[in-house]
Design a protein around this motif. Structure first.
Motif, mmCIF file in Angstrom:
data_model
loop_
_atom_site.group_PDB
_atom_site.id
_atom_site.type_symbol
_atom_site.label_atom_id
_atom_site.label_comp_id
_atom_site.label_asym_id
_atom_site.label_seq_id
_atom_site.Cartn_x
_atom_site.Cartn_y
_atom_site.Cartn_z
ATOM 1 N N CYS A 29 2.853 -1.385 4.197
ATOM 2 C CA CYS A 29 2.195 -0.088 3.978
ATOM 3 C C CYS A 29 3.221 1.001 4.227
ATOM 4 O O CYS A 29 3.881 1.014 5.279
ATOM 5 N N ASP A 61 0.870 -1.185 0.000
ATOM 6 C CA ASP A 61 0.000 0.000 0.000
ATOM 7 C C ASP A 61 0.906 1.233 0.000
ATOM 8 O O ASP A 61 1.599 1.505 0.985
ATOM 9 N N CYS A 110 0.047 5.229 2.565
ATOM 10 C CA CYS A 110 -1.001 4.632 3.416
ATOM 11 C C CYS A 110 -1.592 5.629 4.398
ATOM 12 O O CYS A 110 -2.557 5.304 5.094
ATOM 13 N N PHE A 159 0.387 -7.139 4.295
ATOM 14 C CA PHE A 159 0.549 -5.862 3.592
ATOM 15 C C PHE A 159 1.780 -5.138 4.118
ATOM 16 O O PHE A 159 1.986 -5.064 5.337
ATOM 17 N N SER A 170 -5.698 0.991 4.699
ATOM 18 C CA SER A 170 -4.946 -0.285 4.674
ATOM 19 C C SER A 170 -5.663 -1.321 5.531
ATOM 20 O O SER A 170 -5.884 -2.465 5.094
ATOM 21 N N PHE A 177 -1.465 -1.284 -4.009
ATOM 22 C CA PHE A 177 -2.582 -0.352 -3.874
ATOM 23 C C PHE A 177 -2.013 1.058 -3.989
ATOM 24 O O PHE A 177 -1.077 1.417 -3.272
#
Ligand SMILES: C[S@@+](CC[C@H](N)C(=O)[O-])C[C@H]1O[C@@H](n2cnc3c(N)ncnc32)[C@H](O)[C@@H]1O
Length: 292
Positions: free
Chosen positions: A108, A72, A75, A106, A81, A162
């Motif tokens: 982030c 991510d 973030c 993840f 997230s 992302f």
């Protein structure tokens, strides 16, 4: 002061006065590092457009039960997230991971250490979500920190990246080349990429806010050649220059931001696109693309 001359620094203790200033003077958040960003642009607006089963369908379980790795970028304080993590595992509030057989991790990152510290403190899933301070445009630090995370899993790329409401900030602070390089790197680093580009009207609003506060324009604002329909521009860059294909557009948020899913045509760690999603992509794809 030029926007790009500013630095994101500080600790959580120093943050409340700074928070207040940035809320009252949004131009004082030159990287889009607004405190409490999710109050303005709630995660739910994006989540309702994304099928909860998306990751399960993109990455059907392999016999070796590899965890799914997400990145991510930008973030903020981690609200989106965490919301994405819960959404894709279909977790309700207060529930911990119900599908322990399928791990999701993840990484982030955000340029602003105060936001990252806040994200770490608030995160209900510290084993699954790692927050780091990283200026994603700093190639050296980026390489070290991302490789260090990936190597823990014996991997060289992420399954999905992302890139939510950050492209404009990269573009304004680093220009056309910066945006191009940002997308180039992400497309080489992620098998899938979910991008929520800010439309051009947001660029004008950000520049206006800065001027009202008596700051200089963003260094690059006036000279940007990539402009206009930013969703289309980003589709063109990713598909024509960086070897990705558009899988689908999940629709638009109430802020008129589209959610675009891309897939790398070739990666070192290959995986076929499920037929069902390709069909769905065709149905859902509401954008028409052309070179401006
Ligand atoms: C508008 S917020 C979006 C937050 C979150 N992704 C969301 O959509 O809710 C943009 C975030 O990108 C971060 N950001 C901007 N430039 C960055 C960079 N070069 N590297 C890492 N993060 C950056 C900002 O600090 C800010 O938190």
């Amino acid at each position: 002061m030029a926007a790009s001359g500013k630095q994101a620094t500080g600790t959580v203790e120093e943050a409340s006065a700074e928070d207040e200033r940035r809320i009252l003077e949004p131009g004082a958040a030159p990287f889009g590092n607004f405190p409490h960003y999710s109050r303005f642009h709630p995660p739910e607006q994006r989540l309702r457009l994304l099928p909860p089963e998306l990751l399960r369908r993109l990455f059907p379980q392999s016999p070796e039960m590899r965890p799914i790795l997400g990145l991510d970028v930008g973030c903020n304080s981690g609200d989106l997230s965490v919301a994405l993590y819960k959404h894709f595992l279909s977790l309700r509030d207060g529930e911990t991971c119900s599908d322990a057989s399928r791990e999701l991790h993840f990484l982030c990152c955000d340029i602003d250490p105060v936001l990252v510290e806040r994200a770490e403190k608030q995160c209900p899933f510290p084993d699954a979500l790692t927050f780091i301070t990283l200026d994603f445009m700093n190639q050296r630090t980026r390489k070290v920190l991302l490789s260090s995370f990936l190597s823990q899993f014996g991997r060289s790329i992420f399954d999905i990246g992302f890139c939510m409401s950050i492209t404009m900030w990269i573009h304004l602070n680093h220009g056309d080349h910066g945006l191009w390089e940002f997308l180039a790197h992400l497309s080489s680093l992620c098998r899938y990429l979910l991008v929520e580009p800010q439309p051009w009207k947001c660029y004008r609003a950000a520049a206006r806010r800065l001027r009202k506060l008596g700051f200089h324009d963003f260094d690059h604002f006036r000279s940007l050649a990539i402009r206009g329909d930013m969703a289309n521009q980003i589709v063109q860059i990713l598909t024509q220059d960086h070897g990705m294909e558009l899988v689908c557009c999940f629709g638009n948020t109430s802020w008129d931001r589209s959610l675009l899913l891309f897939r790398a045509k070739q990666t070192t760690e290959t995986h076929p696109m499920p037929e069902s999603l390709l069909e769905e992509g065709k149905e859902r794809n509401r954008l028409r693309f052309w070179r401006q």
